[in-house]
Design an enzyme around this catalytic site. Structure first.
Site, mmCIF file in Angstrom:
data_model
loop_
_atom_site.group_PDB
_atom_site.id
_atom_site.type_symbol
_atom_site.label_atom_id
_atom_site.label_comp_id
_atom_site.label_asym_id
_atom_site.label_seq_id
_atom_site.Cartn_x
_atom_site.Cartn_y
_atom_site.Cartn_z
ATOM 1 N N GLY A 240 0.808 -1.189 0.000
ATOM 2 C CA GLY A 240 0.000 0.000 0.000
ATOM 3 C C GLY A 240 0.844 1.243 0.000
ATOM 4 N N SER A 241 0.573 2.156 0.902
ATOM 5 C CA SER A 241 1.355 3.368 1.017
ATOM 6 C C SER A 241 0.545 4.444 1.688
ATOM 7 C CB SER A 241 1.829 3.894 -0.344
ATOM 8 O OG SER A 241 2.527 2.898 -1.042
ATOM 9 N N ASN A 242 1.233 5.483 2.132
ATOM 10 C CA ASN A 242 0.618 6.722 2.569
ATOM 11 C C ASN A 242 1.157 7.849 1.705
ATOM 12 O OD1 ASN A 242 -0.482 5.473 5.019
ATOM 13 N ND2 ASN A 242 1.614 5.543 5.796
ATOM 14 N N PRO A 262 5.625 5.041 0.372
ATOM 15 C CA PRO A 262 5.159 3.755 -0.163
ATOM 16 C C PRO A 262 5.555 2.588 0.732
ATOM 17 C CG PRO A 262 7.061 4.551 -1.391
ATOM 18 C CD PRO A 262 6.660 5.657 -0.466
ATOM 19 N N ASN A 515 -4.592 4.069 1.201
ATOM 20 C CA ASN A 515 -5.037 2.819 0.598
ATOM 21 C C ASN A 515 -6.500 2.495 0.766
ATOM 22 O OD1 ASN A 515 -1.942 1.774 1.703
ATOM 23 N ND2 ASN A 515 -2.382 2.188 -0.448
#
Length: 806
Positions: A240-242, A262, A515
């Site tokens: 996912g990631s922020n 990421p 995400n």
């Protein structure tokens, strides 16, 4: 005003020197460099300046030279990693590593070598990549990308030729027969592999497992719902990631700012590599790319910075086929019978005595795509029904051009235009901020054109309804033409939504994504009205999403304990590594009270657990995932059990009118919640771990002889700095999918200021000085200055310069 960097005299002279006919290649070290001769031939030229931590700044006067310098620098650090990736995409794992071996795919789990080879050989046999290369832009590569890729292969091969396979510094592939010069086609196959990451390769085993059933093979009995994760998506493995993009209302200096975080694998083919690429007057971009990719995927230039998070949209749909009794390769379409097309692929496999023998597998193709057999999702090929797999990224080789065009953008408007033209982003959201103070969110990734109306009329069978109700994946009726994918007029290829149907938002305060779907990129302006195959709306967000929003809102309001309001770059960095554990913030105090009320807890297995020691440990815990966070390990065990409580652990349910703050309040009267605490205490004792074990004593990543402690915590814990860990036999954790390339960029009057850390370091070679240096920095929460201007590069105390010509 747009600002363009200017080449310093030193850099200009180096570039001119590199282009002089007959000039020997030169390596310069440090502020007062000395020259080292390298062999010269003819064709490409580039200058590679390495700054601290091995970050290459590649300077060239054409795209071929830019790729050449990048390929050479990358090979110095990761020759074995790319060589193995190319063995995979060329269907040669069984040949070199044996058919029984396996490797870990990012979404597909353990992949047997032989199955992998059959899959990739089928792509080769079909000439898929070659056909896409024959197309004209935007469906096929631009001339600029063709030059980049050609140069990248030549640069990689230059390093291999100079060093020699038998003298490679990385012991993992030194002298290996599978290390060889690479071709442009090898690289394009790698880019095609990346496009399929969240679709076909996630179902690789199921695609290879599909074979015609026996005459009396019946469907599986259906449960009420599918188990969680039965349909793999990015979030299932923590992939996912922020990202946070800030506009002028959200920053102290009134310009844009961006945080990219990421969460990608620490090992394997989806690692990042940091680089700075400069082609004067055309391209000047700094950031990171995945292994073997010749452009920056996450990064910044002088005017705009961007990052990505994995999107919730599906990139595929199965089609349910009605089969002819007694003929499992014949199916009904539009009232007519159609016969599947068998396609046999053959690979070479190494036997126990070292000889090679051919192995073959037959895939069965339908008008939609290949058949697949997926018992986990109850999509099995039986005597009555079968399932074909259609992948929207099966015709997507636009990814390199997409990111090259984004790297040239002078702001979010041009970045958006680049996405609208190429439509090559395969499976991620984009968040960007520019020097004019605009923040931008878009889910512009490829998505099959399946509207909610089509789902209503084409998802009707028991299996289709089960899959859709459980995972929101449409399994379409393959017997009806009206259930085929649609197409928008602005779509670059048939069968997908055009950019006008995808969620987008431009703000002057902020946008975020962690995400979850597009819905709450900014709660002040929810995005609604999009088709369900893209994502959900009005549903509960993860703890990580909620924490990210709260951290931004608290900073803009000045209520988070830091100085002032709105973000400075340093405060954005602090937010990234504050390691707040949001589940603890919401639930810890109630759990401590529950602990005191229930000093002895009866587990389901009949054991009584004395939990009195746990109460003060949890009470003293600092609610963070720092190295010294005593009690964080105990909380991890508790919250993992709480999240699976029947009916949920919360007293206050999710409210669409308050999505950032609900659900909340621990239901301490629920017997399973009480048992979760007893189970957490018992497992710690069974492992021989003190209840107040600090996180840094169990989270340690091996790097040669060192075990480097790392901070951060898991998805169910609600941590922004997120790690999906593998539990080891000694009850320590090592990262799998986790924080990787972290980048914080602020635009100022003097241009962009960027800081980064590549948590697992630049090189996969254990003998490299760049194998663990940034991992130690990450452990200390240190950052690397992203040197962007020529003056910044020239002033680096560890500068080395390599002038290449061929």
């Amino acid at each position: 005003m747009r600002r363009r960097g200017r080449l310093a005299p030193l850099a200009l002279s180096l570039l001119l020197f590199a282009c002089e006919p007959g000039t020997d290649d030169t390596v310069l070290q440090g502020p007062s460099p000395s020259a080292v001769r390298l062999e010269a031939s003819g064709g490409y030229s580039a200058t590679v300046r390495r700054t601290s931590h091995g970050i290459p700044h590649v300077l060239a006067n054409d795209y071929a030279g830019l790729g050449y310098g990048y390929g050479y620098a990358f090979a110095q650090d990761n020759v074995c990693a790319l060589a193995e990736i190319l063995v995979t995409v060329n269907a040669e794992r069984s040949r070199y590593f044996g058919p029984e071996g396996t490797y870990v795919a990012t979404l597909g789990g353990d992949i047997p070598n032989l199955k992998s080879d059959f899959f990739y050989q089928s792509i080769k046999d079909a000439g898929t990549v070659e056909s896409l290369l024959a197309l004209t832009p935007p469906r096929g590569p631009s001339e600029e990308v063709r030059q980049l890729v050609r140069g990248y292969a030549a640069g990689f091969n230059r390093y291999l030729r100079e060093t020699g396979v038998d003298a490679l510094p990385d012991p993992r592939c030194r002298g290996a027969e599978w290390v060889r010069p690479i071709t442009e086609l090898d690289l394009y196959r790698r880019y095609y592999q990346l496009s399929l990451l969240a679709s076909s390769t996630a179902f690789l085993n199921a695609l290879v497992d599909a074979r015609p059933p026996g005459p009396l093979t019946l469907p599986l009995p259906l449960p009420d719902v599918l188990p969680a994760g039965a349909i793999p998506r990015g979030a299932d493995l923590g992939l996912g990631s922020n990202a946070i993009a800030l506009g002028h209302e959200g920053t102290r200096n009134g310009r844009g700012m961006l945080l990219g975080n990421p969460h990608f694998p620490w090992e394997g083919s989806e690692r990042f590599y940091q680089v700075h690429l400069t082609l004067p007057g055309q391209l000047d971009v700094s950031g990171a790319s995945l292994l073997g990719v010749p452009v920056v995927l996450i990064g910044h230039n002088a005017n705009v910075a961007w990052s990505h998070t994995v999107s919730t949209g599906f990139r595929f749909t199965p089609y349910e086929l009605k089969l002819v009794p007694g003929s499992p390769t014949t199916y009904l379409y539009n009232g007519q019978l159609e016969t599947m097309t068998p396609r046999t692929s053959t690979v070479l496999a190494r036997t126990a005595d070292g000889t090679l023998e051919p192995r073959s597998h037959t895939f069965y193709w339908t008008r939609f795509g290949p058949m697949f057999h997926y018992p986990e999702g109850f999509m099995t090929w039986n005597s009555l029904t079968g399932y074909a797999f259609r992948d929207v990224n099966a015709t997507n080789l636009r990814v390199v051009d997409q990111f090259l065009a984004m790297g040239k953008a002078h702001g979010v408007d041009e970045l958006k235009q680049a996405q609208d033209y190429w439509q090559g982003i395969p499976w991620v959201n984009t968040l960007a901020a520019d020097d004019q103070g605009r923040a931008y969110y878009a889910d512009s990734a490829t998505v099959p054109h399946v509207t909610d109306a089509k789902v209503a009329r084409c998802v009707l069978s028991p299996v289709s309804l089960l899959v859709y109700q459980s995972a929101r994946l449409p399994v379409l009726d393959g017997s009806r033409p009206d259930c085929e994918w649609g197409t928008d007029a602005d779509a670059v290829q048939p069968g997908m939504f055009g950019p006008g149907r995808m969620p987008r938002l431009t703000r002057t305060d902020y946008v975020t994504n962690s995400n979850d779907s597009y819905w709450l990129s900014n709660p002040e302006e929810p995005l609604t009205g999009y088709d369900g195959i893209i994502g959900d709306e009005g549903t509960a967000r993860t703890l990580r999403t909620r924490l990210g929003l709260k951290m931004v809102q608290g900073r803009l309001a000045g209520t988070d304990g830091m100085e002032g309001r709105n973000f400075t770059l340093e405060q954005l960095q602090t937010v990234m590594f504050n390691n707040r554990n949001h589940s603890g913030e919401l639930l810890r105090d109630a759990a401590v009270a529950m602990c005191r009320r229930n000093p002895f807890i009866l587990l389901e297995d009949g054991r009584w657990v004395d939990v009195r020691e746990a109460c003060p440990v949890l009470e003293r815990w600092n609610l963070r995932g720092d190295l010294d966070s005593a009690g964080a390990v105990l909380w991890r065990q508790f919250i993992a059990r709480v999240t699976v409580v029947t009916g949920g652990p919360y007293l206050v349910p999710f409210l669409a009118t308050d999505p950032v703050n609900t659900p909340r309040t621990l239901n301490t009267l629920h017997p399973q919640v009480v048992q979760a605490l007893g189970g957490a205490v018992q497992v710690m004792r069974d492992r021989g771990q003190p209840l107040d074990t600090a996180l840094g004593t169990v989270q340690r990543v091996p790097r040669n002889d060192a075990r480097i402690p790392y901070h951060g915590c898991g998805e169910v814990e609600g941590c922004f700095n997120q790690f999906s860990n593998w539990l080891q036999p000694d009850f320590t954790y090592v990262p799998f999918v986790a924080t990787s390339f972290v980048m914080a960029v602020s635009f100022t009057d003097a241009g962009p200021v960027g800081r980064s850390v590549l948590a697992y370091s630049q090189s996969t070679n254990p003998a490299s000085p760049y194998f663990a240096d940034q991992t130690w920095m990450y452990s200390r929460k240190d950052w690397v200055d992203m040197r962007f201007t020529e003056a910044d590069i020239a002033s680096d105390p560890n500068l080395s310069v390599t002038v290449l010509q061929e």
